[in-house]
Every structure is written in structure tokens, then in C-alpha cells.
Design a protein around this motif. Sequence first.
Motif, PDB file in Angstrom:
ATOM      1  N   PRO A 360       0.807  -1.240   0.000  1.00 10.03           N
ATOM      2  CA  PRO A 360       0.000   0.000   0.000  1.00 10.03           C
ATOM      3  C   PRO A 360       0.829   1.274   0.000  1.00 10.03           C
ATOM      4  N   GLU A 361       2.091   1.232   0.433  1.00 10.90           N
ATOM      5  CA  GLU A 361       2.887   2.456   0.556  1.00 10.90           C
ATOM      6  C   GLU A 361       4.178   2.417  -0.260  1.00 10.90           C
ATOM      7  N   LYS A 362       4.899   1.315  -0.208  1.00 14.95           N
ATOM      8  CA  LYS A 362       6.196   1.241  -0.879  1.00 14.95           C
ATOM      9  C   LYS A 362       6.026   0.790  -2.322  1.00 14.95           C
ATOM     10  N   GLU A 363       6.888   1.342  -3.177  1.00 17.23           N
ATOM     11  CA  GLU A 363       6.788   1.056  -4.606  1.00 17.23           C
ATOM     12  C   GLU A 363       7.612  -0.173  -4.967  1.00 17.23           C
ATOM     13  N   CYS A 364       7.028  -1.032  -5.793  1.00 17.31           N
ATOM     14  CA  CYS A 364       7.720  -2.227  -6.275  1.00 17.31           C
ATOM     15  C   CYS A 364       8.598  -1.849  -7.464  1.00 17.31           C
ATOM     16  N   ILE A 365       9.833  -2.350  -7.471  1.00 15.23           N
ATOM     17  CA  ILE A 365      10.762  -2.034  -8.565  1.00 15.23           C
ATOM     18  C   ILE A 365      10.855  -3.169  -9.573  1.00 15.23           C
ATOM     19  N   CYS A 366      10.033  -4.203  -9.403  1.00 13.55           N
ATOM     20  CA  CYS A 366      10.068  -5.360 -10.298  1.00 13.55           C
ATOM     21  C   CYS A 366       9.054  -5.185 -11.427  1.00 13.55           C
ATOM     22  N   GLY A 367       9.413  -5.554 -12.632  1.00 11.84           N
ATOM     23  CA  GLY A 367       8.464  -5.548 -13.740  1.00 11.84           C
ATOM     24  C   GLY A 367       7.518  -6.735 -13.630  1.00 11.84           C
ATOM     25  N   SER A 368       6.428  -6.671 -14.413  1.00  9.02           N
ATOM     26  CA  SER A 368       5.434  -7.747 -14.344  1.00  9.02           C
ATOM     27  C   SER A 368       6.039  -9.091 -14.756  1.00  9.02           C
ATOM     28  N   ALA A 369       6.942  -9.081 -15.721  1.00  8.25           N
ATOM     29  CA  ALA A 369       7.573 -10.329 -16.157  1.00  8.25           C
ATOM     30  C   ALA A 369       8.421 -10.925 -15.032  1.00  8.25           C
ATOM     31  N   MET A 370       9.111 -10.046 -14.299  1.00  4.77           N
ATOM     32  CA  MET A 370       9.939 -10.523 -13.194  1.00  4.77           C
ATOM     33  C   MET A 370       9.069 -11.110 -12.077  1.00  4.77           C
TER      34      MET A 370
END
Length: 512
Positions: A360-370
Motif C-alpha cells: 500500500p505504501e512502498k513502490e515495487c521495482i520489479c516488472g510484471s515479467a519478473m
Amino acid sequence: MLTKTFSSAVYGIKATTIGVEVNISSGTKYYIVGLPDNAVKESLQRIESAILTVGYRMPRQKIVVNLAPADLRKEGSAYDLSIAIGILAASGQLDTDRLKDYLILGELSLDGSIQPIKGGLPIAIQAQQDGFKGIILPQQNAREAAAVNQLDTLPVSNLKEVIDFFNGDLNINPTRIDIESEFRQQVDNYDIDFSDVKGQENIKRALEIAAAGGHNVILIGPPGSGKTMLAKRLPTILPPLTLNESLETTKIHSVSGQLKASSSLMTIRPFRAPHHTTSDVALVGGGNNPQPGEISLAHNGVLFLDELPEFKRSVLEVMRQPLEARNITISRARFSVDYPASFMLIAAMNPCPCGYYNHPEKECICGSAMVQRYLGKISGPLLDRIDLHVEVTPVEFKELSNARVSENSAAIRSRVISARKVQEQRFADHATVHSNAQMGSKMLREVCRIDETGKQLLSMAMEKLGLSARAYDRILKVARTIADMENEKHILNHHLAEAIHFRSLDRENWAG
């Protein structure tokens, strides 16, 4: 002179009585026959030193030791004491009148002291069945063996005590315990409780459902959201072990040498949490001398696999058959052993490599493929055996700082026990089925019937949410458990809706 003593060998979790025949005749060499391994062959050096240390003589003649039956492999050092007593008896240094009444086991040190063995409980059970009066074994193993009634368990700490006992110079008091009283006193002895967990009411509800129906669970959430804390408390809400379950579980831990010397019985359900670097042999059992693996040590309890995608693919795949069959067979060229493996699997994982997908707060740095590739480390057939997929979200500060005490494990367990009683009555005529999670496809059609409205709801859910076909049976099983918890005879729509809610990983595009 020929004499015979008795020892025992453990294969799987069952023991076999071994006759130790000792013959002393003219000659100069020592021989051990009957398929001994290196540990057994080396015993003569330990035995000679121990006999000389306690003040007796080692015969300087030809000594032949036969371990019968000769076609069974003999492994380990537990035969030392039995062979030593046989040599002393055959050389006329020990009275042989009572040798036939006792099973004798123990590893000898060079100074004559006796070291503990593995498998004391199954050995004692077999000794009672074979009609022996008693069992002589190391002091450290006495309490577990004393769990067997109508058998004298004589604890010893050195070779001299055993010699004096058979010569009538020493009286050894048998170890006795009131097994039922001790079991009742310790059956609920947990140091942790669900009241320790702040918030996460949805996850607690999922674990309560899992405990009530014996379902496997996977928890998906970011680091620090409480997955491990919740998983560790699952055994505290499971029904208490019965005495028979306790004996069976204790036998497995006794064979593996993991039972504490102060313990007679395991009174709480085991919780095993192997590290993700574990091997497939360590997980399912095996080795040159087959030993129980983690899935068998978790029998009648919980197996917790944290950081599930970090386990090797081959390690996870070997669990597929035991999850269905609830036992594991380890085969070798000469023999095979069976270990029970009826456990609840609870797994935990991050939703992506960085851990913050859907946070809900922190941004994910992984792409959808990853993300897809990370989730793809868990195979479909393994996920097919996990009934509840639960998303775990971080606990907000106001929940953490709330002074209100959460519901404790005892209150949750009472509801779980009530639901299990319903299932016990339902499956009373089925010896191999004890909970909803163990139902086969045929039984599922009989027990989990739903009306037309329920069928429409399930059809819509599968279409709109993109649920896979394998989710169908799992949803019905979980819905049946939820209905049992409410003491409902029929599966209602809200039971289905809640079961559908717990199938996160089966939704199309869940990971983008």
C-alpha cells in the motif's frame, strides 16, 4: 562356550529383535558376522577396552559373534553392550540365567560408560510384543522407553552395573512413569499465543479455517507483515494430540535421535521449519542409513516453508506425492522403509523479488515479467495441493499501538475442535479420512453438494476472476469447512464467497 543375548534394530519406525550369538573356541581371531556395517565391526575394540577397564578379562581365543537374522543389515553402535555381555557370559564371567528375559542395548565408551541410542521407544514397544520381561538401555533413553507399560525399563550408565545385575550383586530399580497423567499435564504447554499478534484478523480467520479442516495454506505478503509470526502460532490452535498420535510422533523423533533425554512423550504438535537451503533427502528422508526427513518429523503437526520460491525446484517437487499419500516410502536395493508424513503445510513468500508488489505504501521495482517469473518458481501441481492462498498486508501503526488484547489461542482452538468433531462423525466409516482436506474426488461430490444458486456463484467467480479449474475442488473443500465451523449441514452462498476469497494465486493477472 555358546551363549545368546538379545538386541534390536530399527527399520523405519519399527523395531526387529536381533539375536546376538557368541561362541568362544580355540583360536586367536575375532569375527562378527550377520551383515554388520563398519560401526558394528569396530565395536570389538570398544568392547575390549571397556571390559578391561571395569576389571574383567577379554578372552584371548577365537570369538565368533553372529547377529541373527543374518540377512538383515545391522547398523550403528547400539549392539556394543549386548555383544560385551555375550562375550563375558560365554567366557564364564557372568551368570546366564536371566539373559533370555532382557533386551540389551547401548554404545560402549572405552572407559565402560554407556552412551545413548536412537529409537528407544519403538524398541521398547517391540520388546513388549515379543514377550521380554524388561529392557536394559542407557539412562538417557529410559524415560521414552518407560512409556511402554508392562515392561521393566532398567536404566544403566556403565558396563559394570549390567554385569553386577546379571550376577545378582546389584538391583536396578525400573524407571516408571504415569504416561496418561504426564500426557495430560503437558498437552497444552505452548510458550506462544495468538493474542501476541496485533491486527491481521483476516489472516487469523484463514488460519482458523485451515486448522479446522486440515487445509494447507500459503501466505503471500511483503517483508515484516507478520507471516512467520502467524505461522508459528498455528499449532496452538490445532486440536490437542491424542495419546496414540503422541506415541506415533514420539517414535519418529526417537528414531531420528531428536527426542530430549528428559522427555517421555511429545505432547505438543511438532512445528518444523527447515531452511530454504535444505536438500530433497533432508526434506523427505533417506541417506545410506535411511532416516526420517522433515516431512516425517512434522507428522501430526505443521511443516513451515518460509521464503518458498527460494527452495530448489527439485526439493519442492518431492513433496507432491507425500502431500497426497500422507506417507513416504524410501526404497533401497535390499529393503524399503515407510515413514508417516501426515502434516499441514504452511508456506510463506514475498510477492516478488523486492518484496513490495501490491504494497500500500512502498513502490515495487520489479516488472510484471519478473514478478511472474518469481511466482513461476512454484509449480502448478504443488499449488494445486494448497487450499488457501492468503494475501498478508502490513499492520498499520494504530493497530500495533492498540492496547486491546487480541483473541487468544484457547478460544480459537475451541471452535476448531468443534468443527473437527463434526468431521469425525462424517468420516467415521472411512479409516483414512479424518478431515475435509483429505477427501477424494468421489467423496467430495457426496459431501460438498451445492444448490443452483451456489453453482451460479461459483461459475461467475471462475469466469470473472479467472479462477483455474484446479481451484474448483479446493473451494468446495474450504467452503465445507466454513459450514462445519458454523454447524451448517449445507454449504451456503456466503461459505462459497469466503472460500473464493482465499484463492489469490488462481486469479488471472494477479501479478499483472
